[in-house]
Design an enzyme around this catalytic site. Structure first.
Site, mmCIF file in Angstrom:
data_model
loop_
_atom_site.group_PDB
_atom_site.id
_atom_site.type_symbol
_atom_site.label_atom_id
_atom_site.label_comp_id
_atom_site.label_asym_id
_atom_site.label_seq_id
_atom_site.Cartn_x
_atom_site.Cartn_y
_atom_site.Cartn_z
ATOM 1 C CE LYS A 108 5.226 -11.614 -1.054
ATOM 2 N NZ LYS A 108 6.164 -11.801 -0.039
ATOM 3 C CE1 TYR B 115 -23.080 8.582 1.549
ATOM 4 C CE2 TYR B 115 -21.236 7.638 0.569
ATOM 5 C CZ TYR B 115 -22.647 7.494 0.734
ATOM 6 O OH TYR B 115 -23.264 6.623 0.090
HETATM 7 C C1 LIG Z 1 7.334 -11.119 -0.199
HETATM 8 C C2 LIG Z 1 8.461 -11.659 -0.238
HETATM 9 C C3 LIG Z 1 9.479 -11.605 -1.297
HETATM 10 C C4 LIG Z 1 9.507 -10.493 -2.018
HETATM 11 O O1 LIG Z 1 9.710 -9.156 -1.421
HETATM 12 P P1 LIG Z 1 9.882 -7.898 -2.210
HETATM 13 O O2 LIG Z 1 10.117 -6.665 -1.179
HETATM 14 O O3 LIG Z 1 8.496 -7.596 -2.954
HETATM 15 O O4 LIG Z 1 10.882 -7.838 -3.204
HETATM 16 C C5 LIG Z 1 10.641 -12.154 -1.079
HETATM 17 N N1 LIG Z 1 11.061 -13.292 0.168
HETATM 18 C C6 LIG Z 1 9.986 -13.293 0.773
HETATM 19 C C7 LIG Z 1 10.149 -14.367 1.888
HETATM 20 C C8 LIG Z 1 8.643 -12.702 0.872
HETATM 21 O O5 LIG Z 1 7.654 -12.864 1.776
#
Ligand SMILES: *Cc1c(COP(=O)(O)O)cnc(C)c1O
Length: 350
Positions: A35, A244
């Site tokens: 994702k 800044y």
């Molecule tokens: C993001 C996510 C994962 C992966 O999690 P990691 O901690 O990055 O390994 C797996 N399952 C769900 C439902 C997630 O939202």
């Protein structure tokens, strides 16, 4: 060239996937979570490399991400959508053969009516209270849903990176109570859950951050390096200021390098006067405020002026940088900016 260079080691990502795959029994399938553009590293290249390494199932957050991923992978690999089946997703799910993880009665109704016979999974909430069906709702529809043949029952742990948290065992017990004896493949664990041990593995694991070299997978190979060219250097005399809001004042004559990246590139203002860049194995403190496109760095102690300084690499992981910025490695990776030149390294070019 003034843009930073972001190098992504596809071999390291594949090695991390294999290591996490070996951490569970051979009967447990290991998926890959890609994702958010594979945690900022580029979903097409990362997913193709992982598919070559043997990954057969991928998870994305949104159906749109699933569509992009299907284009990159072609037909074959399973693509699961964690947000389920939202209004407007039906054509993508149907045409591109995505598998929604249905989260609510509404989603179940939508899916079974719009795409009868199309694959789906069910996400159950076991205590995180973020996504998934509540136990009561599940009890009400389980019989109907099971008749329709879900291919996966899944849930997600809230505290998997805290092995001592009682919440882990509580969620495990709830997941078992909701799914034991149903005969449907099950998945509970992301990276952290894999490391909690076999009780948490069930039939399928879903690692994300560990693939990309992040905690809690402490034995992961580093997968990312980021190097920023030095645009200009100057001597700043005692009493003068840098950046800044006069954010840093020289106590003595200081050699200052200005490098080409800033908060618009994911190097947040929280690093102002805190973070470090590296010249080889020599740390160089950030001076004053991080600007949108530039950061000032102390190079007084270096011999000569380096062409570039490293933000991520052998000396500093995304988690190290995150600690300086008061955040987590996940956020460092997914914030990496669009302006970097991306270089993908892999032995097996493809
Ligand atoms: C993001 C996510 C994962 C992966 O999690 P990691 O901690 O990055 O390994 C797996 N399952 C769900 C439902 C997630 O939202």
């Amino acid at each position: 060239m003034a843009s930073g260079i972001l190098s992504i080691d596809l071999d390291a990502i594949c090695a991390n996937w294999r290591a996490l795959d070996r951490a569970s029994a051979a009967t447990v399938q290991t998926a890959a979570v890609v994702k958010a553009d594979a945690y900022g590293l580029g979903v097409a290249r990362v997913a193709r490399a992982l598919a070559q390494a043997g990954a057969r199932r991928f998870f994305v957050a949104l159906a749109e991400e699933g569509a992009t991923l299907r284009q990159a992978l072609g037909p074959g690999p399973e693509i699961c959508v964690l947000s389920g089946h939202m209004a407007g997703d039906t054509d993508m799910i149907g045409d591109l053969d995505l598998v929604p993880m249905l989260n609510s009665l509404d989603q179940i109704t939508r899916h079974l009516e719009a795409l009868p016979g199309h694959a789906f999974g069910i996400q159950l909430d076991t205590g995180m209270n973020r996504l998934g069906m509540e136990p009561d709702d599940w009890a009400a529809v389980a019989a109907i849903v099971l008749e329709a043949g879900p291919q996966l029952l899944m849930s997600h742990l809230a505290c998997a990176d805290m092995p001592d948290a009682a919440q882990n065992a509580a969620q495990l017990a709830t997941f078992r109570a909701l799914t034991d004896g149903l005969g449907i493949p099950r998945s509970l664990s992301a990276t952290g859950g894999i490391l909690l041990g076999p009780d948490y593995h069930f039939d399928l694991t879903r690692p994300g951050i560990g693939l990309y070299g992040g905690l809690p997978f402490a034995n992961a190979q580093r997968a990312v390096s980021l190097s920023l060219p030095v645009i200009q250097t100057r001597m700043v005399e005692a009493g003068e200021y840098v950046g800044y809001a006069m954010g840093w004042q020289a106590q003595a004559s200081t050699h200052v390098a200005t490098v080409a990246a800033g908060y618009a590139d994911g190097l947040g203002r929280a690093l102002s006067n805190k973070g470090r860049l590296w010249s080889g194995d020599v740390p160089c403190p950030i001076l004053g405020r991080v600007s949108m496109d530039m950061i000032a760095v102390d190079i007084t102690h270096l011999e000569g002026v380096p062409a570039a300084l490293d933000v991520l690499g052998a000396q500093q992981s995304p988690d190290d940088l995150a600690e300086a910025a008061g955040t987590i490695g996940y956020e460092v990776l997914t914030s990496l900016g669009a302006r970097y030149a991306r270089r993908y390294q892999s032995g097996a070019r493809g």
